[in-house]
Design a protein around this motif. Sequence first.
Motif, PDB file in Angstrom:
ATOM      1  N   ASP A 168      34.582  83.797  82.842  1.00 16.73           N
ATOM      2  CA  ASP A 168      35.143  83.549  81.506  1.00 16.73           C
ATOM      3  C   ASP A 168      35.565  84.835  80.805  1.00 16.73           C
ATOM      4  O   ASP A 168      36.606  84.877  80.154  1.00 16.73           O
ATOM      5  N   ASP A 169      34.778  85.888  80.923  1.00 13.46           N
ATOM      6  CA  ASP A 169      35.135  87.183  80.332  1.00 13.46           C
ATOM      7  C   ASP A 169      35.914  88.046  81.316  1.00 13.46           C
ATOM      8  O   ASP A 169      36.776  88.831  80.920  1.00 13.46           O
ATOM      9  N   PHE A 170      35.591  87.908  82.581  1.00 11.30           N
ATOM     10  CA  PHE A 170      36.182  88.760  83.605  1.00 11.30           C
ATOM     11  C   PHE A 170      37.683  88.533  83.766  1.00 11.30           C
ATOM     12  O   PHE A 170      38.466  89.487  83.806  1.00 11.30           O
ATOM     13  N   VAL A 171      38.113  87.284  83.882  1.00 10.31           N
ATOM     14  CA  VAL A 171      39.522  86.978  84.176  1.00 10.31           C
ATOM     15  C   VAL A 171      40.471  87.524  83.102  1.00 10.31           C
ATOM     16  O   VAL A 171      41.440  88.219  83.439  1.00 10.31           O
ATOM     17  N   PRO A 172      40.233  87.288  81.805  1.00 10.27           N
ATOM     18  CA  PRO A 172      41.162  87.852  80.814  1.00 10.27           C
ATOM     19  C   PRO A 172      41.191  89.381  80.836  1.00 10.27           C
ATOM     20  O   PRO A 172      42.259  89.991  80.670  1.00 10.27           O
ATOM     21  N   ARG A 173      40.054  90.005  81.079  1.00 12.18           N
ATOM     22  CA  ARG A 173      40.004  91.478  81.134  1.00 12.18           C
ATOM     23  C   ARG A 173      40.797  91.981  82.342  1.00 12.18           C
ATOM     24  O   ARG A 173      41.573  92.931  82.240  1.00 12.18           O
ATOM     25  N   PHE A 174      40.620  91.351  83.473  1.00 13.41           N
ATOM     26  CA  PHE A 174      41.361  91.717  84.678  1.00 13.41           C
ATOM     27  C   PHE A 174      42.865  91.562  84.443  1.00 13.41           C
ATOM     28  O   PHE A 174      43.649  92.458  84.757  1.00 13.41           O
ATOM     29  N   GLU A 175      43.272  90.434  83.888  1.00 12.32           N
ATOM     30  CA  GLU A 175      44.689  90.186  83.652  1.00 12.32           C
ATOM     31  C   GLU A 175      45.281  91.183  82.667  1.00 12.32           C
ATOM     32  O   GLU A 175      46.436  91.591  82.811  1.00 12.32           O
ATOM     33  N   GLN A 176      44.499  91.597  81.678  1.00 15.86           N
ATOM     34  CA  GLN A 176      44.960  92.621  80.734  1.00 15.86           C
ATOM     35  C   GLN A 176      45.184  93.946  81.460  1.00 15.86           C
ATOM     36  O   GLN A 176      46.216  94.592  81.277  1.00 15.86           O
ATOM     37  N   LEU A 177      44.251  94.347  82.298  1.00 17.61           N
ATOM     38  CA  LEU A 177      44.386  95.612  83.021  1.00 17.61           C
ATOM     39  C   LEU A 177      45.547  95.580  84.001  1.00 17.61           C
ATOM     40  O   LEU A 177      46.314  96.531  84.102  1.00 17.61           O
ATOM     41  N   VAL A 178      45.695  94.495  84.733  1.00 16.44           N
ATOM     42  CA  VAL A 178      46.776  94.371  85.708  1.00 16.44           C
ATOM     43  C   VAL A 178      48.130  94.349  85.001  1.00 16.44           C
ATOM     44  O   VAL A 178      49.105  94.913  85.498  1.00 16.44           O
TER      45      VAL A 178
END
Length: 123
Positions: free
Chosen positions: A25-35
Motif C-alpha cells: 500500500d505504501d510501497f507501490v506509490p513510492r516506487f512509481e514516484q521514483l520511477v
Amino acid sequence: MLKIDEENGLLWIRASGQLESSDYDDFVPRFEQLVGRKPGKLPMVIELAPDFAGWDLPGLWRDLKFDAHHPDSFGRIAIVGDAKWEEWGTRLSDPLFRAEMKFFEPSQRQVAENWARSGEDTA
C-alpha cells in the motif's frame, strides 16, 4: 515489511519479515514516484533481512501483479541475502523477469551495488 530508498539513481529495497498484501500500500506509490522521475530503467538492490520469510499468499499475488504492471521499469536487480533458499529463489525467478537478476551474499553488498549500476539504462 518493505522499505524503499533511492541513492543516486539506484533503488534500494529492503524486505523483512513475511510480506503481506498491505506492505504494498505504501510501497507501490513510492516506487512509481521514483520511477516516474527518471526516464529509462532503474537499477535496484533488494536486500533481504535475516528475518525475511517470503510472502503470504495475498502478498505473493500482489507482488506478481506489481511485477507484471512494471515490466519496463527495472534495470539490473541485485538480490542480497544470506539464506540458500533466497539464492535458489533468485535463480528460479530470473527467467520470469525482463531484467537481469543476480544473487549476492551480505559481504558482497558493494559488489552487488556496482553490478546493478553497471547495467544502468541511460535512455
